[in-house]
Write an enzyme that holds these catalytic residues in place. Sequence first.
Site, PDB file in Angstrom:
ATOM      1  N   GLU A  50     -37.185  34.628 -34.884  1.00 36.30           N
ATOM      2  CA  GLU A  50     -37.436  35.190 -36.214  1.00 36.30           C
ATOM      3  C   GLU A  50     -38.734  34.608 -36.737  1.00 36.30           C
ATOM      4  O   GLU A  50     -38.845  33.400 -36.921  1.00 36.30           O
ATOM      5  CB  GLU A  50     -36.312  34.814 -37.186  1.00 36.30           C
ATOM      6  CG  GLU A  50     -35.067  35.667 -37.043  1.00 36.30           C
ATOM      7  CD  GLU A  50     -33.996  35.277 -38.059  1.00 36.30           C
ATOM      8  OE1 GLU A  50     -32.833  35.613 -37.822  1.00 36.30           O
ATOM      9  OE2 GLU A  50     -34.319  34.630 -39.072  1.00 36.30           O
ATOM     10  N   ASP A  61     -35.096  32.066 -50.906  1.00 38.73           N
ATOM     11  CA  ASP A  61     -35.351  30.889 -50.080  1.00 38.73           C
ATOM     12  C   ASP A  61     -35.294  29.590 -50.858  1.00 38.73           C
ATOM     13  O   ASP A  61     -35.684  29.523 -52.019  1.00 38.73           O
ATOM     14  CB  ASP A  61     -36.719  31.017 -49.399  1.00 38.73           C
ATOM     15  CG  ASP A  61     -36.659  31.984 -48.241  1.00 38.73           C
ATOM     16  OD1 ASP A  61     -35.817  31.775 -47.349  1.00 38.73           O
ATOM     17  OD2 ASP A  61     -37.430  32.959 -48.243  1.00 38.73           O
TER      18      ASP A  61
END
Lengths: 279, 406
Positions: A50, A61
């Site tokens: 990823e 995040d």
Amino acid sequence: MTERMDRRFAALAEEGRPALVTYFMGGDPDFAASLEIMKALPAAGSDVIELGAPFSDPMADGPSIQAAGQRALKSGQTLAKTLEIVREFRKDDNDTPIVIMGYYNPIYIYGVDRFLTDALAAGLDGLIIVDLPPEMDDELCLPALEKGINFIRLATPTTDDRRLPAVLNNTSGFVYYVSMTGITGSALPDTDKVGDAVRRIKRHTQLPVCVGFGVKTGEQARAIGATADGVVVGTAIVNAIAGSLDDQDRATGGSVQAVTDLVRSLADGVRAARLAAAE
Amino acid sequence: MNQSIQPNSFRAGPDEDGRFGIFGGRFVAETLMPLILDLQEAWAFAKSDPEYKREVENLNTHYTGRPSPLYFAERLTEELGGAKIYFKRDELNHTGSHKINNCLGQILLAKRMGKTRIIAETGAGQHGVATATVAARFGLPCVVYMGATDVERQAPNVFRMKLLGAEVIPVEAGNGTLKDAMNEALRDWVTNVENTYYLIGTAAGPHPYPEMVRDLQSVIGREAREQIMEAEGRLPDLLVAAVGGGSNAIGLFHPFLDDKQVAIVGVEAGGKGLDTDEHCASLTAGSPGVLHGNRTYLLQDADGQIEEGHSISAGLDYPGIGPEHSWLKDMGRVEYVPIMDDEALAAFQRLTRVEGIIPALEPSHALAEVIKRAPQMDRDQIIVMNLCGRGDKDVFTAARHLGIEL
């Protein structure tokens, strides 16, 4: 659809072990260093990569990945350069599936059609776009599937049985189960609960189910891998990179090794997962 | 004027997916999606429930002090020598701005949904104060995210929130302003989905927030409409309001959108000038993009990274804008113009001296536009401006810009 993803998961099923999916931020701490890190991942035991595409406002995040994105943007990383990393990596490795993970706006501004064309040409296999739920499928998911790029969806603890079919519809490659409600880098929840959730999702789909959010060590990877088809590790890798930088956030001679050491121990974890489960 | 096909009504949006034309939508993480859908359902039920309407109206009357007056600014009108200027005086509301209108409506909804914890983001602190106020009034714990830069420049409001029992968390990420506070509030929400209600302060964010905040703020326009009919026997020729996220403006504008004879102007923060990096004019100088759950005009670079805005007024310091404004701009129904920091500061001083009203720096932008336009209009024409906040919070900022040490 590009075939690398399905081929990889089929091979792992044959091998009888879960995938190790590794996340890092493209351009962190700079283009060249992150490309070098990426090239070292498969040999260290990463099965699927990823590749983070930085965004100025990463709403899902935690602090580690926020900081990585800031370092990348500061070094001049753009979506075009993230595709360039894919292109460079593909020169030596035509087997490891690559997924770009990020937020929608940079792709929207790049232009959806142009992005998908360039991404396919670069050798990209999938997309995970945090802020595009199924309700927004017309934006990118359907055009990506039409072009042959997997659209990997996040399922979460709030995705109940009523909603799961909508989430799984138009999902391809694998399903990414976010093991808790929260941001990236939080604590790993109870592995029994994660196992229940994986089984619940698998009742609705044939796709591999990979689990992420909170996995930091080989031991945790082993525990999660006992039930999941793949284990995603992100924040721990990003932290390993951050810990290897000098005081001006530049890569050092130890940066690549800091990542490969960690990835090796995670890879040992996923390789031991099914053995342990069978005992 | 835009060439788009004109709709039968400008008041019909959004559609069921939360879209105003191409703008709006629900661009959120999957974790939040079920919550957004729950909220949409709860809001759809509440807004058609007479009991909810009664509760809101009762609090508006007895807690906020509504209706706010529509005041004819006689001396300013005289001095400018043109159109008659009326102020919708939402600065007289409890807590000092229009923000309370939205907060009361949303906290009643949070109670109905069984939520036990309130979070909010704030820029200037007006929404934070209003949220902390209603949280105190309803006995719910409240966490307010505020950019670290704003915490510093809006110290009096930080103290107010703390007095009201709220926890104020300074956000260091980014430039430490409103957009960073909103990111952090979203991170909190995505973590505490079970018990937490996110009380968004402006007509932006994922559907149904833009619609819900607009509907709750539209009390401003509904009252103004009645009041101007009573005072003048006709509708105004021009409406003017400041736009940051755009909640006070959409509140005034919305009830008038289908009155073709009423011209409407939204005023953005031009900061130090649109030819510099230091402004917040997302509609005049930005382009469509996706941030904070909706598609709208944004300040962004060629790679789609969001840029930091600048304004003398912390309440206008947001690089986006509510999606309905983006649509109204593209449809050509509302004209959006920038006003610079120094023009706003001059208007701030002028109103204080001529009418004895200290306006907040946000509506001072609208006022600066009124000062430009009124002299160009006939004496029998009418302007209604939303005076959406009082300037007590801004006296320190104003003093600093005027070179005065307090």
